[in-house]
Design an enzyme around this catalytic site. Structure first.
Site, PDB file in Angstrom:
ATOM      1  N   TRP A 159       0.849  -1.203   0.000  1.00 22.35           N
ATOM      2  CA  TRP A 159       0.000   0.000   0.000  1.00 22.35           C
ATOM      3  C   TRP A 159       0.880   1.247   0.000  1.00 22.35           C
ATOM      4  O   TRP A 159       1.378   1.652   1.054  1.00 22.35           O
ATOM      5  CB  TRP A 159      -0.893   0.018   1.246  1.00 22.35           C
ATOM      6  CG  TRP A 159      -1.812  -1.156   1.337  1.00 22.35           C
ATOM      7  CD1 TRP A 159      -3.047  -1.266   0.772  1.00 22.35           C
ATOM      8  CD2 TRP A 159      -1.588  -2.389   2.045  1.00 22.35           C
ATOM      9  NE1 TRP A 159      -3.598  -2.482   1.072  1.00 22.35           N
ATOM     10  CE2 TRP A 159      -2.727  -3.193   1.841  1.00 22.35           C
ATOM     11  CE3 TRP A 159      -0.540  -2.892   2.806  1.00 22.35           C
ATOM     12  CZ2 TRP A 159      -2.851  -4.472   2.371  1.00 22.35           C
ATOM     13  CZ3 TRP A 159      -0.668  -4.162   3.347  1.00 22.35           C
ATOM     14  CH2 TRP A 159      -1.807  -4.932   3.129  1.00 22.35           C
ATOM     15  N   HIS A 180      -7.083   1.792   2.047  1.00 16.44           N
ATOM     16  CA  HIS A 180      -8.116   0.785   1.799  1.00 16.44           C
ATOM     17  C   HIS A 180      -9.237   1.028   2.805  1.00 16.44           C
ATOM     18  O   HIS A 180      -9.082   1.852   3.708  1.00 16.44           O
ATOM     19  CB  HIS A 180      -7.553  -0.646   1.916  1.00 16.44           C
ATOM     20  CG  HIS A 180      -6.715  -0.899   3.145  1.00 16.44           C
ATOM     21  ND1 HIS A 180      -6.081  -2.075   3.384  1.00 16.44           N
ATOM     22  CD2 HIS A 180      -6.426  -0.121   4.218  1.00 16.44           C
ATOM     23  CE1 HIS A 180      -5.434  -2.018   4.539  1.00 16.44           C
ATOM     24  NE2 HIS A 180      -5.623  -0.846   5.062  1.00 16.44           N
ATOM     25  N   ARG A 206      -4.077   6.264  -2.869  1.00 19.47           N
ATOM     26  CA  ARG A 206      -2.722   5.693  -2.845  1.00 19.47           C
ATOM     27  C   ARG A 206      -1.755   6.629  -3.553  1.00 19.47           C
ATOM     28  O   ARG A 206      -2.144   7.347  -4.470  1.00 19.47           O
ATOM     29  CB  ARG A 206      -2.672   4.339  -3.579  1.00 19.47           C
ATOM     30  CG  ARG A 206      -3.598   3.311  -3.006  1.00 19.47           C
ATOM     31  CD  ARG A 206      -2.902   2.098  -2.478  1.00 19.47           C
ATOM     32  NE  ARG A 206      -3.876   1.237  -1.826  1.00 19.47           N
ATOM     33  CZ  ARG A 206      -4.217   0.018  -2.261  1.00 19.47           C
ATOM     34  NH1 ARG A 206      -3.613  -0.486  -3.320  1.00 19.47           N
ATOM     35  NH2 ARG A 206      -5.111  -0.690  -1.621  1.00 19.47           N
ATOM     36  N   GLN A 220     -13.439   1.570  -2.641  1.00 19.70           N
ATOM     37  CA  GLN A 220     -13.355   0.169  -2.266  1.00 19.70           C
ATOM     38  C   GLN A 220     -14.636  -0.204  -1.539  1.00 19.70           C
ATOM     39  O   GLN A 220     -15.299   0.656  -0.975  1.00 19.70           O
ATOM     40  CB  GLN A 220     -12.173  -0.056  -1.310  1.00 19.70           C
ATOM     41  CG  GLN A 220     -11.105  -0.928  -1.914  1.00 19.70           C
ATOM     42  CD  GLN A 220     -10.007  -1.304  -0.942  1.00 19.70           C
ATOM     43  OE1 GLN A 220     -10.168  -1.211   0.276  1.00 19.70           O
ATOM     44  NE2 GLN A 220      -8.901  -1.732  -1.490  1.00 19.70           N
ATOM     45  N   VAL A 263      -5.698 -11.261   7.198  1.00 19.80           N
ATOM     46  CA  VAL A 263      -6.495 -12.486   7.084  1.00 19.80           C
ATOM     47  C   VAL A 263      -5.579 -13.705   7.053  1.00 19.80           C
ATOM     48  O   VAL A 263      -4.404 -13.614   6.713  1.00 19.80           O
ATOM     49  CB  VAL A 263      -7.386 -12.480   5.812  1.00 19.80           C
ATOM     50  CG1 VAL A 263      -8.460 -11.429   5.910  1.00 19.80           C
ATOM     51  CG2 VAL A 263      -6.554 -12.315   4.555  1.00 19.80           C
ATOM     52  N   ALA A 318     -13.435 -11.600   5.891  1.00 17.34           N
ATOM     53  CA  ALA A 318     -13.444 -10.225   5.383  1.00 17.34           C
ATOM     54  C   ALA A 318     -13.125 -10.288   3.899  1.00 17.34           C
ATOM     55  O   ALA A 318     -12.516 -11.249   3.422  1.00 17.34           O
ATOM     56  CB  ALA A 318     -12.408  -9.378   6.111  1.00 17.34           C
TER      57      ALA A 318
END
Lengths: 350, 799
Positions: A159, A180, A206, A220, A263, A318
């Site tokens: 990112w 994000h 970004r 997003q 995650v 997620a």
């Protein structure tokens, strides 16, 4: 009278009657015409009354001709009556050229991003998700640290960040444009208790050189589900349903391994290309037959634990996706820069 | 990372086609971005540079004669590194090469370069598609056989991997081979590491001291004497070239080769240059300077880590070696280092010095200390084998903190809880073992697992579950809908209202736009009244001055959109945006306020056969707002505004429940000019949606009973002072209890009236819910109204 004379007479009558009918342009004159030509005391009847005085042969011939003329006049009368009724409905207005354009009304259009965001939200709302929103300017704490992306972690390279010109007490840059919508996972888990089933649409930013597929500002949509008994199978089932809702019920999905620090396990979902039906590959899917549309995964126990959830009780999944990319796929848009350069010739197409 | 298939095959048998292997790798997390087929060059051959002469017409070009076995050809060459005796890749006319400028492929033709005809060329790495280096020609190993097609020499299938930062082990050929082995059920063939040593302990020559074990958890070293530094054998250079590395000399090539093979960066020092035989791993001192291998002098500071001898730094730990200890052709004793440096410190140092090397990009992802020793042995073995030499017995192995992690528990219950998958313990065990994990203990429902030394990314149970899941294959895992109850939902009033407003705007004929939240300072200055202070939030690292500040108003956004579109379409334009503005707060996140802004200008309708259109004005804008307010069941007040952005007397402030919630008006010419808009008027409306939502009534709407009795209309034309606002008149009329509504239907200003006055005509609906009104009642009401109007605002009846 001889039969031949009568035939001549009938034919003359038919001709005169049709001319007279053309001239009858009102209800009244039509009725007059009917009485005088085909009424019970009309001209045709009076000729046909003479039939019994003829020879059987002439009678047959004249009878047949007389019937044809009668049918013709009656049909013509009916037609004339019908067209007169029609023109009576114009109320005397001249008829118009209905191919001319109508009087304009002005209807605006929603931005294609708004439209696709609503489509995405509607799909998930139907599955019991609640839509929430959050700040676009964020703390490093929410955007990274609480998502298992500590400072100086190489995953931060995923990112490229636009930082706010601000330093905290430790002389560190700690405020940023969110890269994000995932920081909302943290905010939501911090502020509420499971069960959670939320969807977060929003603008992200970004540090990115722009080209046909990259924008420094984009949207997003983030999803988060946390409860007891939530599994990877639910992640697959929910996102499969979403793909079918958005891209058609015969869509197939494919999941592959991917990595996002917040995650574990992490996944990337692709749908089979809707542009080349039999998976042979085309420009849209870059020849692979598959189009990657979102990243997902089971919420990392480290994230849950960091927010005071017991990961041995609660599990969750997620996911995140880029609506512009989805709109580009759906509408065949080949340059993401068109979205926010605000050319009305582009925007009004949707 | 570029990984040649032929190299992978050294460690694992691959008996399926490259496409299927690439697919399987991708599905399991090692994404193969592209599969490159090197070769296909056609007429490119291995040649030897025989002679170099100057170009008659150009200083920087030379004429190079190349022996390609069958022939000796002379071509023009501009590469700075061309030298007699080199083996090179020679392209004859007709060869197919990459064009570095266009990115495409081209067939080589005869060319005349500065008057000299050139039938062929000496190729660079980039022209051959073997890497990105175009700074000079590709130099092949000395033993490359002259005259053979390059295809036979360097043709291969290369996987270009797009790796995720959690898997530094896959930044190595063996790491990728291990993945392939696990996926395809094959065994890994480990490379040789057995070398012979002299009876000459390394400790007699070298002493290593780690000053800060938190920054260097392990340091291993070997020492090899009587090494002959020279070119590497073909099998090494060929692999380095295919992987995108430039061969240098055998010792350096071997350290790079082992790094690519195992993923452990190594470094080779010329031992003669190490003072006192001492290696000290320490933090740099303040103001310490150091010249790295690339010849750049670097300014260091703590806690950057250096490798030093007794006098000075000799390497920037884990990032780059030093010029002072570089390998040369005279080097005979080589000190090989394989160490484990702290990931965060390596990353910080490489970022602040702006050096990214193959080495730093591996260390910053975290390597396990066990890897260092394996790689050191392999490199020592290869140096002895290739460069000869005598290896000192023993190795230095400083490993001050051996933090072996506890084994990780994996239960069948957890597999079921996370994946929804029923699995047998034996299956879980065999999957993990195929990936190199060792099982310390196992029961019917639980495994105690120790990750292999090359996996630094595994430290919790769910990491093991991902291993299981990816080997089973995500597509083979169960799939089901969520079966838990839908959580309680609380309606989001603000969001619902905002979306309703968006729909109302569109149904009013407005086109939605979305602009960049980041703007230039100039845009903000242009759109902020000079009387207001401007305190926008600035980015620390803006992409450009056009997107340097967070917008503090929506006006510049909408006007830029309007200006842009008016240049394209010179017709009527009605656009709106709902977006956020960002207001500075001390030591807190900014206030993000949601604003609706609309702009209208030009023709109301485009010209058509039905009517000639007139231009839109402030009342078009106001009409849209009134429609909006009606739908939202709010009734704000419009009051004349002095906002300097608008033309004087052409703007209103909008107040609701005593608060300013927005404005509407025709923009001042000055602001139109700075936004390059040459159509006027431009009407703008702006509403603070956060305030509006907060003030609006959230309770459910209750219907108003419709009167059962008929109403009757009366018209009332008044003459009154220009300064009296129409809303005042309306309010006074509607104050009468029998009046349902009063609607302004005519305005007259003209010669018939006394100067300073105007006439307003209202259509009044009288209605009562108690009975039908009589003519007398209505006339009395009219008289009452008139007298009130006369009394309060001096209005008189117009005859």
């Amino acid at each position: 009278m001889a039969g031949n004379d009568l035939i001549e007479e009938i034919k003359a009558l038919e001709q005169n009657a049709l001319i007279a009918l053309d001239e009858a342009q009102s209800k009244e004159s039509l009725e007059e015409w009917r009485i005088s030509y085909i009424g019970r005391k009309g001209a045709l009847t009076s000729i046909l009354r003479q039939l019994p005085s003829l020879t059987p042969e002439d009678r047959r011939l004249l009878g047949s001709i007389g019937n044809k003329v009668k049918t013709n006049l009656e049909q013509s009368f009916a037609n004339a009556e019908q067209s007169l009724t029609k023109s009576a409905n114009t109320n005397g207005n001249p008829s118009v050229d209905v191919t001319m354009p109508g009087r304009q009304i002005s209807i605006g259009k929603l931005h294609p991003t708004t439209q696709i965001l609503r489509e995405i939200c509607d799909a998930f709302v139907g599955m019991g998700f609640q839509v929430v929103e959050g700040p676009e300017v964020e703390w490093d704490h929410y955007n990274f640290e609480k998502l298992n992306i500590p400072k100086d972690h190489p995953a931060r390279d995923m990112w490229d960040t636009l930082w706010i010109d601000y330093e905290n007490d430790n002389r560190e840059k700690s405020m940023l444009m969110r890269t994000h919508t995932s920081p909302m996972q943290v905010r939501i888990m911090e502020n509420s208790q499971p069960p959670l089933r939320v969807l977060v649409p929003g603008k992200c930013y970004r540090y990115e050189a722009t080209d046909a597929t990259h924008e420094s500002q984009f949207y997003q949509v983030e999803g988060l589900v946390v409860d007891q008994g939530i599994t990877f199978a639910n992640l697959k089932g929910t996102l499969y349903e979403f793909a079918r809702l958005l891209f058609g019920t015969d869509r197939k999905v494919r999941f592959r391994v991917d990595y996002f620090p917040f995650v574990e396990p992490g996944a990337e979902m692709a749908i089979d290309c809707f542009s080349c039906s039999n998976g042979e590959g085309c420009r849209v899917c870059k020849g692979t037959g598959w189009i990657e549309i979102l990243g997902a995964g089971m919420v990392n126990p480290k994230v849950l634990e960091g927010l005071g959830y017991d990961p041995s009780i609660y599990t969750g999944f997620a996911f995140g996706m880029g609506p512009e990319r989805i709109a580009m796929l759906k509408y065949g848009i080949d340059d993401i820069r068109l979205f926010y350069s605000n050319d009305v010739r582009f925007l009004s197409q949707f | 990372m570029r990984t040649p298939l032929s190299w992978l095959k050294q460690y694992v048998d691959i008996d399926v086609d490259p496409e299927s292997i690439a697919h399987e790798l991708t599905m399991a997390g090692t994404e193969v971005g592209t599969i490159e087929q090197t070769g296909g060059w056609g007429k490119v051959f291995v040649g030897e540079v025989k002679e170099i002469n100057i170009h008659p017409n150009a200083d920087r070009l030379r004429l190079v004669s190349v022996d390609i076995g069958s022939d000796i050809l002379t071509v023009v060459c501009g590469a700075p590194n061309v030298a007699e005796g080199q083996k090179i890749a020679f392209a004859k006319v007709g060869a197919i090469l990459n064009n570095p400028h266009s990115g495409g492929q081209e067939t080589l033709k005869t060319a005349k370069i500065r008057g000299v005809e050139s039938s062929g060329m000496v190729c660079s790495e980039e022209e051959l598609g073997l890497g990105n280096d175009s700074s000079g020609i590709l130099v092949l190993p000395d033993d490359a056989p002259i005259g053979i097609p390059l295809e036979n020499y360097l043709g291969d299938t290369i996987f270009d991997l797009e790796l995720t930062p959690n898997r530094p082990d896959c930044m190595s050929v063996i790491g990728v081979a291990r993945e392939i082995a696990a996926i395809t059920g094959k065994k890994i063939k480990d490379p040789d590491t057995n070398y012979t040593t002299e009876n000459d302990p390394i400790e007699a020559h070298l002493e290593v001291n780690i000053e800060d074990p938190s920054l260097c958890s392990r340091y291993t070293a070997s020492l090899i004497r009587d090494v002959v530094v020279g070119p590497s054998p073909t099998w090494i250079t060929e692999r380095l070239i295919k992987a995108g590395q430039r061969p240098i000399n055998n010792v350096v090539d071997i350290t790079n080769y082992v790094m690519l093979e195992y993923g452990q960066p190594l470094h080779a020092f010329d031992f003669r240059t190490i003072n006192s035989g001492k290696i000290i791993v320490r933090q740099a001192t303040e103001q310490e300077t150091f010249t790295t291998l690339d010849g750049t002098e670097r300014k260091l500071s703590p806690p950057m880590l250096v490798i030093a001898d007794s006098n000075r730094a000799v390497a920037l730990a884990g990032i780059m070696g030093g010029l002072n200890t570089e390998m040369t052709s005279e080097t005979t004793t080589v000190l090989v280092e394989a160490a484990t440096f702290n990931a965060v410190n390596t990353r910080k140092t490489s970022q602040s010095l702006r050096i990214r090397s193959e080495s730093s990009s591996r260390f910053e992802k975290g390597l396990k200390p066990e890897l260092a020793l394996v790689a050191l042995k392999r490199a020592t073995y290869l140096i002895q084998k290739i460069a000869g030499g005598k290896v000192c017995s023993n190795i230095i192995d400083k490993y001050p903190v051996n933090e072996e992690g506890a084994p990780i528990s994996l239960t069948l219950h957890r597999i079921k809880q996370v994946l929804g998958l029923d699995m047998k313990i034996g299956k879980a065990r065999s999957i993990l073992e195929s990936l190199g994990f060792s099982i310390n203990k196992s029961s019917t429902h639980e495994l105690l697992v120790k990750p292999p030394y090359w996996r630094s990314d595994i430290d919790q149970t769910d990491d093991l579950i991902e291993e299981i899941a990816r080997m089973v294959g995500y597509d083979n895992l169960p799939i089901s809908s969520i079966s838990t109850p839908i959580p309680n939902q609380t309606p989001d009033h603000n969001r619902n209202m905002r979306e309703k407003i968006r729909d109302l705007m569109v149904s009013s004929g407005m086109q939605e736009v979305i602009s960049y939240s980041l703007v230039s300072l100039k845009d903000l200055e242009k759109s902020t009244p000079s009387t207001e202070s401007l305190n926008p939030i600035r980015l620390a690292n803006p992409m450009s001055e056009h997107q340097e500040y967070l917008r503090t108003n929506m006006l510049s956004s909408i006007l830029n959109a309007l200006s842009y579109n008016l240049n394209q379409i010179r017709k009527g334009m009605k656009i709106f945006e709902i977006g956020r503005i960002y207001l500075q707060r001390k030591d807190q996140l900014p206030t993000e306020r949601e604003i609706l802004v609309g702009a209208l200008t030009g023709q109301r309708w485009s010209d058509d056969w039905l009517n000639n259109s007139t231009n839109m004005d402030i009342f078009d804008a106001k009409g849209i707002l009134e429609g909006l307010f009606g739908e939202l069941r709010v009734d704000p007040i419009f009051e004349p505004s002095n906002n300097p952005l608008f033309a004087a007397g052409n703007a209103a402030d909008i107040h609701y429940q005593g608060q300013h919630i927005g404005s509407v008006g025709s923009l001042h010419d000055d602001i139109l000019r700075v936004f390059d808009i040459d159509i006027k008027p431009v009407s703008i409306f702006e509403l603070d949606l956060d305030k509006l939502c907060k003030l609006s009534n959230k309770s459910m709407y209750k219907y108003e009973p419709i009167s059962r009795y008929p109403g009757s209309y009366k018209d009332l034309a008044l003459i009154l002072d220009n300064a009296t606002s129409s809303s005042t008149v309306k309010r006074l009329i509607e104050r009468h209890k029998l009046v349902h509504t009063a609607t302004l239907f005519d305005l007259y200003e003209g010669n018939e009236l006394e100067a300073g006055t105007r006439s307003l005509a209202y259509r009044i609906l009288f209605q009562s819910d108690k009975g039908t009104l009589t003519g007398e009642e209505i006339n009395k009401a009219l008289n009452d109204i008139l007298s009130t109007l006369n009394h309060q605002i001096g209005a008189i009846l117009r005859n």
